[in-house]
Motif scaffolding. Structure first.
Motif, PDB file in Angstrom:
ATOM      1  N   ASN A 291      33.495  49.241  35.653  1.00 48.17           N
ATOM      2  CA  ASN A 291      33.720  50.602  36.139  1.00 48.17           C
ATOM      3  C   ASN A 291      32.680  51.071  37.158  1.00 48.17           C
ATOM      4  N   GLU A 292      31.622  50.294  37.349  1.00 50.13           N
ATOM      5  CA  GLU A 292      30.589  50.710  38.309  1.00 50.13           C
ATOM      6  C   GLU A 292      31.068  50.650  39.758  1.00 50.13           C
ATOM      7  N   ILE A 293      32.097  49.830  40.029  1.00 50.29           N
ATOM      8  CA  ILE A 293      32.585  49.740  41.410  1.00 50.29           C
ATOM      9  C   ILE A 293      34.057  50.154  41.531  1.00 50.29           C
ATOM     10  N   LEU A 294      34.667  50.551  40.425  1.00 46.31           N
ATOM     11  CA  LEU A 294      36.075  50.955  40.456  1.00 46.31           C
ATOM     12  C   LEU A 294      36.179  52.458  40.660  1.00 46.31           C
ATOM     13  N   TYR A 295      37.331  52.893  41.129  1.00 46.86           N
ATOM     14  CA  TYR A 295      37.493  54.312  41.438  1.00 46.86           C
ATOM     15  C   TYR A 295      38.918  54.746  41.131  1.00 46.86           C
ATOM     16  N   ASP A 296      39.119  56.048  41.002  1.00 46.82           N
ATOM     17  CA  ASP A 296      40.427  56.629  40.703  1.00 46.82           C
ATOM     18  C   ASP A 296      41.026  55.953  39.462  1.00 46.82           C
ATOM     19  N   TYR A 297      42.250  55.403  39.617  1.00 47.45           N
ATOM     20  CA  TYR A 297      42.911  54.756  38.490  1.00 47.45           C
ATOM     21  C   TYR A 297      42.896  53.237  38.603  1.00 47.45           C
ATOM     22  N   THR A 298      42.008  52.701  39.420  1.00 46.41           N
ATOM     23  CA  THR A 298      41.902  51.259  39.596  1.00 46.41           C
ATOM     24  C   THR A 298      41.255  50.626  38.373  1.00 46.41           C
ATOM     25  N   ILE A 299      41.852  49.547  37.883  1.00 50.70           N
ATOM     26  CA  ILE A 299      41.268  48.781  36.788  1.00 50.70           C
ATOM     27  C   ILE A 299      41.322  47.307  37.146  1.00 50.70           C
ATOM     28  N   PRO A 300      40.428  46.491  36.560  1.00 55.39           N
ATOM     29  CA  PRO A 300      40.486  45.051  36.825  1.00 55.39           C
ATOM     30  C   PRO A 300      41.738  44.450  36.188  1.00 55.39           C
ATOM     31  N   TYR A 301      42.575  43.807  36.993  1.00 47.97           N
ATOM     32  CA  TYR A 301      43.813  43.222  36.478  1.00 47.97           C
ATOM     33  C   TYR A 301      43.709  41.714  36.358  1.00 47.97           C
ATOM     34  N   VAL A 302      43.079  41.081  37.347  1.00 46.16           N
ATOM     35  CA  VAL A 302      42.870  39.632  37.331  1.00 46.16           C
ATOM     36  C   VAL A 302      41.456  39.327  37.797  1.00 46.16           C
ATOM     37  N   VAL A 303      40.945  38.138  37.453  1.00 48.85           N
ATOM     38  CA  VAL A 303      39.588  37.742  37.830  1.00 48.85           C
ATOM     39  C   VAL A 303      39.494  37.413  39.316  1.00 48.85           C
ATOM     40  N   HIS A 304      40.614  37.086  39.934  1.00 53.83           N
ATOM     41  CA  HIS A 304      40.657  36.570  41.303  1.00 53.83           C
ATOM     42  C   HIS A 304      40.046  35.161  41.356  1.00 53.83           C
ATOM     43  N   ASN A 305      40.150  34.451  40.261  1.00 53.28           N
ATOM     44  CA  ASN A 305      39.804  33.034  40.178  1.00 53.28           C
ATOM     45  C   ASN A 305      40.520  32.512  38.931  1.00 53.28           C
ATOM     46  N   ASP A 306      41.582  31.742  39.140  1.00 50.21           N
ATOM     47  CA  ASP A 306      42.406  31.308  38.010  1.00 50.21           C
ATOM     48  C   ASP A 306      41.630  30.474  37.001  1.00 50.21           C
ATOM     49  N   PHE A 307      40.696  29.665  37.479  1.00 48.71           N
ATOM     50  CA  PHE A 307      39.936  28.810  36.573  1.00 48.71           C
ATOM     51  C   PHE A 307      39.041  29.643  35.657  1.00 48.71           C
ATOM     52  N   LEU A 308      38.337  30.607  36.245  1.00 48.95           N
ATOM     53  CA  LEU A 308      37.481  31.469  35.431  1.00 48.95           C
ATOM     54  C   LEU A 308      38.314  32.312  34.468  1.00 48.95           C
ATOM     55  N   GLU A 309      39.492  32.732  34.904  1.00 53.61           N
ATOM     56  CA  GLU A 309      40.334  33.546  34.032  1.00 53.61           C
ATOM     57  C   GLU A 309      40.852  32.736  32.848  1.00 53.61           C
ATOM     58  N   ILE A 310      41.293  31.497  33.111  1.00 53.88           N
ATOM     59  CA  ILE A 310      41.734  30.617  32.016  1.00 53.88           C
ATOM     60  C   ILE A 310      40.583  30.381  31.055  1.00 53.88           C
ATOM     61  N   GLY A 311      39.389  30.108  31.583  1.00 55.16           N
ATOM     62  CA  GLY A 311      38.222  29.857  30.731  1.00 55.16           C
ATOM     63  C   GLY A 311      37.835  31.070  29.917  1.00 55.16           C
ATOM     64  N   ALA A 312      37.836  32.252  30.542  1.00 54.09           N
ATOM     65  CA  ALA A 312      37.444  33.480  29.845  1.00 54.09           C
ATOM     66  C   ALA A 312      38.440  33.859  28.762  1.00 54.09           C
ATOM     67  N   GLU A 313      39.731  33.647  29.017  1.00 55.48           N
ATOM     68  CA  GLU A 313      40.759  34.088  28.074  1.00 55.48           C
ATOM     69  C   GLU A 313      41.092  33.060  26.996  1.00 55.48           C
ATOM     70  N   THR A 314      41.023  31.761  27.335  1.00 55.02           N
ATOM     71  CA  THR A 314      41.487  30.744  26.364  1.00 55.02           C
ATOM     72  C   THR A 314      40.461  29.656  26.069  1.00 55.02           C
ATOM     73  N   GLY A 315      39.265  29.730  26.649  1.00 65.46           N
ATOM     74  CA  GLY A 315      38.201  28.808  26.292  1.00 65.46           C
ATOM     75  C   GLY A 315      38.004  27.646  27.249  1.00 65.46           C
TER      76      GLY A 315
END
Length: 428
Positions: free
Chosen positions: A322-346
């Motif tokens: 939230n330090e760099i987000l504004y209005d109703y913007t929220i993080p939806y994806v990591v913008h790196n599929d490998f990091l997202e797979i690792g963060a979510e499923t190990g």
């Protein structure tokens, strides 16, 4: 199953990305991926019903040369399912695992249809890619030309020009993924008229990427163009001089047209976007990505075995982002599929997902370098190089338009693996 029916089914899979976000009086969805995924799920169901009595899965599996590669995605699905034990939002997790399962089912069924019907998949693959590339570039270029030339507006980066995808970067890489097909055919083609037509298609395709101002896509495309030029010059030597000349002319036309559209602006838009890459404070896109990567690394470190739960990274990251987000913007994806797979499923799931993409990439590279007449292997290498690059900065696994490109590319990899004489056939 007849060859005609097989081609129709494969066409329905490949061109599912053209299903619009809404049809007036029938439906409307906030995100077009929803209706597209629903269509793929229904299509999977009917294809399974059609082939289940005619298909021998044991025989099919025995004909798969690279079984470890084929099974690696099953491991990703397994760990995605197990990761639900850590999910704060179970429903969101179930929605995402359903997406993964639906796409992998589609991959299996695409290969099944190809093997059952024994169609010339390579020729069909080229036809689909060229048709889709024409449709995408016409859609995007017409939108830009209409605003800049017809309405007299300034050229700018706008979501209105996103084409069939829901995101500018996704559209850019969807086009970028198809450019290797044009390069392959351009260097293979001997007829001057066909070379000219392919050169024009290449010009409009590169122009579309320039007009969408996707920095990563621009880098990826020009890297592949230069690499392809070197590869075909070394491999074919003097035979491709005219083809190389046509390639150079096509790129020159792309840049000349871009400069013409950009002449009313007080500065070069592409140059301006690249100048901000090393200045995160001035580029919100870069700043967001760097923060999202940091958060994903933290999640991998805190839950290395099963992750934070599939589909739950965006929920876990809100407070830290939230330090760099504004209005109703929220993080939806990591913008790196490998990091997202690792963060979510190990980490195990991450390794298997990386293997699923990198293994055919390395095999294709090896074939193209050390085996004669393996230009199709270089084509697959080019596809996967662009997709891997896209995966590092965007989220192709979340969009049907790029995911379906990947599935057909991998199907092509399997087809040429089982066909030793593929280079001697005519495909276009």
């Amino acid at each position: 199953m007849s060859k005609t029916l097989g081609k129709i089914l494969l066409g329905l899979y490949f061109f599912a990305f053209t299903i619009p976000q809404d049809i007036k009086g029938l439906y409307y969805v906030f995100d077009r991926i929803s209706i597209q995924l629903l269509f793929i799920s229904v299509l999977n169901f009917f294809v399974i019903l059609y082939i289940i009595r005619r298909f021998n899965f044991v025989s099919f599996y025995e004909n798969i040369k690279y079984k470890k590669h084929f099974l690696s995605y099953f491991v990703v699905l397994l760990f995605s399912l197990i990761s639900l034990i850590n999910a704060d939002n179970l429903i969101e997790g179930l929605i995402f695992i359903t997406r993964y399962f639906s796409m992998f089912t589609a991959f299996i069924l695409i290969i099944c249809v190809v093997f059952i019907t024994k169609i010339n998949f390579i020729k069909l693959f080229f036809s689909f890619m060229i048709l889709a590339l024409i449709a995408e570039t016409v859609n995007i270029n017409y939108s830009v030309f209409d605003k800049v030339i017809s309405d007299g507006q300034l050229l700018k980066r706008s979501m209105e020009n996103r084409g069939f995808a829901g995101n500018i970067n996704i559209s850019s890489f969807s086009i970028a993924l198809k450019i290797p097909v044009v390069l392959y055919l351009l260097f293979k083609e001997k007829k001057y008229l066909n070379q000219i037509l392919l050169g024009l298609l290449l010009s409009f395709s590169v122009l579309s990427i320039l007009l969408l101002f996707s920095r990563a896509a621009i880098i990826a495309v020009f890297f592949i163009i230069v690499l392809s030029l070197i590869y075909y010059l070394v491999k074919e030597k003097r035979k491709v001089f005219l083809n190389s000349l046509m390639l150079s002319l096509s790129i020159l036309i792309s840049f000349s047209t871009y400069n013409l559209l950009n002449e009313k602006n007080s500065y070069d838009l592409i140059e301006d976007r690249f100048s901000k890459v090393t200045q995160p404070a001035e580029d919100n896109s870069v700043a967001q990505r760097l923060l999202f990567y940091k958060i994903a690394f933290e999640d991998i470190k805190s839950a290395p075995l099963f992750g934070v739960g599939i589909g739950n990274w965006k929920l876990k990251s809100i407070q830290r982002a939230n330090e760099i987000l504004y209005d109703y913007t929220i993080p939806y994806v990591v913008h790196n599929d490998f990091l997202e797979i690792g963060a979510e499923t190990g980490l195990i799931s991450l390794i298997c997902y990386a293997y699923f993409l990198i293994f055919p990439f390395m095999i294709s590279l090896k074939r193209s370098l050390f085996i004669k007449n393996n230009n199709l292997s270089f084509l697959i290498f080019s596809f996967l190089a662009i997709y891997l690059f896209d995966s590092l900065f965007n989220f192709p696994m979340h969009r049907l338009i790029t995911t379906m490109n990947l599935l057909f590319i991998l199907a092509l990899f399997y087809v040429i693996t089982n066909n030793k004489n593929y280079e001697s056939e005519k495909y276009f």
